[in-house]
Write a protein that holds these residues in place. Structure first.
Motif, PDB file in Angstrom:
ATOM      1  N   VAL A 119      23.770  -9.943 -26.796  1.00  0.00           N
ATOM      2  CA  VAL A 119      23.741  -9.843 -28.254  1.00  0.00           C
ATOM      3  C   VAL A 119      22.795 -10.902 -28.823  1.00  0.00           C
ATOM      4  N   SER A 120      22.125 -10.566 -29.908  1.00  0.00           N
ATOM      5  CA  SER A 120      21.188 -11.520 -30.522  1.00  0.00           C
ATOM      6  C   SER A 120      21.950 -12.546 -31.349  1.00  0.00           C
ATOM      7  N   ALA A 121      21.432 -13.779 -31.360  1.00  0.00           N
ATOM      8  CA  ALA A 121      22.058 -14.850 -32.145  1.00  0.00           C
ATOM      9  C   ALA A 121      21.172 -16.084 -32.115  1.00  0.00           C
ATOM     10  N   ASN A 122      21.027 -16.746 -33.266  1.00  0.00           N
ATOM     11  CA  ASN A 122      20.343 -18.047 -33.358  1.00  0.00           C
ATOM     12  C   ASN A 122      19.011 -18.091 -32.598  1.00  0.00           C
ATOM     13  N   GLY A 123      18.154 -17.152 -32.911  1.00  0.00           N
ATOM     14  CA  GLY A 123      16.826 -17.165 -32.285  1.00  0.00           C
ATOM     15  C   GLY A 123      16.783 -16.551 -30.901  1.00  0.00           C
ATOM     16  N   TRP A 124      17.921 -16.077 -30.401  1.00  0.00           N
ATOM     17  CA  TRP A 124      17.945 -15.414 -29.087  1.00  0.00           C
ATOM     18  C   TRP A 124      17.808 -13.904 -29.304  1.00  0.00           C
ATOM     19  N   PRO A 125      16.749 -13.289 -28.773  1.00  0.00           N
ATOM     20  CA  PRO A 125      16.563 -11.849 -28.994  1.00  0.00           C
ATOM     21  C   PRO A 125      17.547 -11.025 -28.166  1.00  0.00           C
ATOM     22  N   GLY A 126      18.085  -9.982 -28.791  1.00  0.00           N
ATOM     23  CA  GLY A 126      19.029  -9.122 -28.085  1.00  0.00           C
ATOM     24  C   GLY A 126      19.438  -7.965 -28.971  1.00  0.00           C
ATOM     25  N   ILE A 127      20.618  -7.418 -28.665  1.00  0.00           N
ATOM     26  CA  ILE A 127      21.125  -6.283 -29.434  1.00  0.00           C
ATOM     27  C   ILE A 127      21.679  -6.784 -30.765  1.00  0.00           C
ATOM     28  N   ASP A 128      21.360  -6.087 -31.832  1.00  0.00           N
ATOM     29  CA  ASP A 128      21.896  -6.430 -33.149  1.00  0.00           C
ATOM     30  C   ASP A 128      23.430  -6.328 -33.090  1.00  0.00           C
ATOM     31  N   PRO A 129      24.159  -7.401 -33.468  1.00  0.00           N
ATOM     32  CA  PRO A 129      25.630  -7.353 -33.433  1.00  0.00           C
ATOM     33  C   PRO A 129      26.210  -6.178 -34.223  1.00  0.00           C
ATOM     34  N   ALA A 130      25.511  -5.784 -35.293  1.00  0.00           N
ATOM     35  CA  ALA A 130      26.002  -4.669 -36.114  1.00  0.00           C
ATOM     36  C   ALA A 130      25.996  -3.358 -35.322  1.00  0.00           C
ATOM     37  N   ILE A 131      25.019  -3.202 -34.423  1.00  0.00           N
ATOM     38  CA  ILE A 131      24.948  -1.986 -33.601  1.00  0.00           C
ATOM     39  C   ILE A 131      26.133  -1.949 -32.637  1.00  0.00           C
ATOM     40  N   LEU A 132      26.427  -3.088 -32.013  1.00  0.00           N
ATOM     41  CA  LEU A 132      27.571  -3.137 -31.094  1.00  0.00           C
ATOM     42  C   LEU A 132      28.882  -2.897 -31.842  1.00  0.00           C
ATOM     43  N   SER A 133      28.993  -3.447 -33.035  1.00  0.00           N
ATOM     44  CA  SER A 133      30.209  -3.228 -33.842  1.00  0.00           C
ATOM     45  C   SER A 133      30.384  -1.748 -34.170  1.00  0.00           C
ATOM     46  N   GLN A 134      29.272  -1.090 -34.486  1.00  0.00           N
ATOM     47  CA  GLN A 134      29.314   0.334 -34.788  1.00  0.00           C
ATOM     48  C   GLN A 134      29.744   1.147 -33.564  1.00  0.00           C
ATOM     49  N   PHE A 135      29.216   0.768 -32.391  1.00  0.00           N
ATOM     50  CA  PHE A 135      29.622   1.419 -31.144  1.00  0.00           C
ATOM     51  C   PHE A 135      31.123   1.260 -30.907  1.00  0.00           C
ATOM     52  N   GLN A 136      31.629   0.046 -31.143  1.00  0.00           N
ATOM     53  CA  GLN A 136      33.058  -0.211 -30.929  1.00  0.00           C
ATOM     54  C   GLN A 136      33.914   0.643 -31.853  1.00  0.00           C
ATOM     55  N   SER A 215      14.826  -1.650 -25.771  1.00  0.00           N
ATOM     56  CA  SER A 215      15.303  -2.165 -27.067  1.00  0.00           C
ATOM     57  C   SER A 215      16.609  -2.950 -26.910  1.00  0.00           C
ATOM     58  N   LEU A 216      17.278  -2.827 -25.752  1.00  0.00           N
ATOM     59  CA  LEU A 216      18.534  -3.546 -25.538  1.00  0.00           C
ATOM     60  C   LEU A 216      18.297  -4.937 -24.950  1.00  0.00           C
ATOM     61  N   VAL A 217      17.281  -5.040 -24.089  1.00  0.00           N
ATOM     62  CA  VAL A 217      16.822  -6.351 -23.606  1.00  0.00           C
ATOM     63  C   VAL A 217      15.340  -6.427 -24.006  1.00  0.00           C
ATOM     64  N   PRO A 218      15.073  -6.818 -25.265  1.00  0.00           N
ATOM     65  CA  PRO A 218      13.698  -6.739 -25.783  1.00  0.00           C
ATOM     66  C   PRO A 218      12.740  -7.665 -25.050  1.00  0.00           C
ATOM     67  N   LYS A 219      11.466  -7.289 -25.064  1.00  0.00           N
ATOM     68  CA  LYS A 219      10.459  -8.069 -24.319  1.00  0.00           C
ATOM     69  C   LYS A 219      10.363  -9.506 -24.817  1.00  0.00           C
ATOM     70  N   THR A 220      10.743  -9.739 -26.074  1.00  0.00           N
ATOM     71  CA  THR A 220      10.722 -11.106 -26.608  1.00  0.00           C
ATOM     72  C   THR A 220      11.771 -11.997 -25.951  1.00  0.00           C
ATOM     73  N   ALA A 221      12.755 -11.377 -25.252  1.00  0.00           N
ATOM     74  CA  ALA A 221      13.791 -12.174 -24.575  1.00  0.00           C
ATOM     75  C   ALA A 221      13.352 -12.616 -23.181  1.00  0.00           C
ATOM     76  N   ILE A 222      12.321 -11.971 -22.626  1.00  0.00           N
ATOM     77  CA  ILE A 222      11.976 -12.194 -21.220  1.00  0.00           C
ATOM     78  C   ILE A 222      11.578 -13.644 -20.950  1.00  0.00           C
ATOM     79  N   ASP A 223      10.705 -14.203 -21.790  1.00  0.00           N
ATOM     80  CA  ASP A 223      10.289 -15.599 -21.589  1.00  0.00           C
ATOM     81  C   ASP A 223      11.486 -16.544 -21.683  1.00  0.00           C
ATOM     82  N   ASN A 224      12.383 -16.267 -22.633  1.00  0.00           N
ATOM     83  CA  ASN A 224      13.581 -17.111 -22.794  1.00  0.00           C
ATOM     84  C   ASN A 224      14.438 -17.096 -21.538  1.00  0.00           C
ATOM     85  N   ILE A 225      14.623 -15.897 -20.965  1.00  0.00           N
ATOM     86  CA  ILE A 225      15.439 -15.767 -19.752  1.00  0.00           C
ATOM     87  C   ILE A 225      14.785 -16.515 -18.594  1.00  0.00           C
TER      88      ILE A 225
END
Length: 266
Positions: A119-136, A215-225
């Protein structure tokens, strides 16, 4: 020839010969998703597929507390000795935990379209929390519709998106539906689990395979990981989305074969 075994209550299925390579699937799926992919590797390796607790043939084996740590603890006894564990998506979270908690059994780690924190948070790219909430929210109303929507998001961006979704659906529907409790708890894991503080402690050779269009593990997260685990190898498939082993099976198999040959000791 494929054979099934049962260990710690979990059913696993193996075929092939050679070094042990274990695959773990993603959320809402089961090990059927690897049906077409695993034969590309089973001539060189003994490929074992494991349904996560609560899914597929293990739908009735659900830990009291559903967490990445408890899943890894349940799966650990079913792992062959000196194996490489490959996890796709949510399965990658469990694979990373196994590398940390079972270094006596796991000699190498492969993650496919996975992250230590989804999940995305504080500059960490990921899935929008709202999308996961909607899925739940939708999950309690209609499992199949939620799964279909999740599959379409996974394949989004791939040139073969339609075929990819069709292929995944036909593979997983031959196995039992997941436990509703496990399905909801596993979705919660994608919101809650955070292995970022500990993946730098993984000492096994590590391969991370990403899709540039994911779109679930966006390319902007790769360098961070990669910064969190700088000793890992990363490969980005430029035209793949969240399921590169479905959309680009030969390419993905080749990447795994090279990693196994050059980085993992037999």
């Amino acid at each position: 020839m494929q054979h099934s075994t049962q260990n710690n209550g979990l059913v696993t299925r193996s075929h092939g010969t050679g070094k042990d390579l274990v695959f773990l699937h993603g959320w809402g799926m089961n090990s059927g998703v690897f049906t077409e992919f695993s034969p590309l590797l089973s001539e060189e390796f003994t490929v074992t597929v494991v349904d996560l607790p609560g899914f597929g043939n293990n739908r009735n084996v659900v830990p009291d507390k559903y967490s990445v740590a408890s899943l890894a603890e349940m799966i650990r006894p079913a792992l062959p000795d000196n194996c490489v564990v490959a996890g796709w998506s949510l399965g990658g979270l469990v694979a990373q935990q196994l590398a940390l908690s079972a270094p006596d059994k796991v000699t190498g780690l492969i993650t496919i379209a996975s992250s230590p924190r989804f999940v995305s948070a504080n500059g960490w790219p990921g899935i929008d929390p709202a999308i996961l909430s909607q899925f739940q929210k939708e999950l309690g109303e209609n499992f199949q519709k939620t799964l279909d929507r999740f599959l379409s998001i996974q394949a989004m961006g791939s040139e073969t998106a339609r075929q990819d979704v069709k292929k995944i659906k036909s593979s997983v529907t031959t196995y039992p539906d997941p436990s509703p409790d496990a399905l909801a708890a596993a979705l919660q894991l994608l919101s809650d689990e955070d292995l970022r503080p500990v993946i730098g402690q993984i000492r096994q050779p590590t391969l991370r395979i990403f899709g540039r269009l994911d779109s679930l593990v966006p390319k902007t997260a790769i360098d961070n990981i990669c910064q969190l685990q700088p000793q890992s190898d990363a490969v980005v498939l430029s035209k793949a989305s969240h399921a590169p082993f479905i959309s680009h099976p030969q390419q993905t198999a080749g990447i795994i074969q090279r990693f196994m040959a050059t980085r993992v000791q037999n």
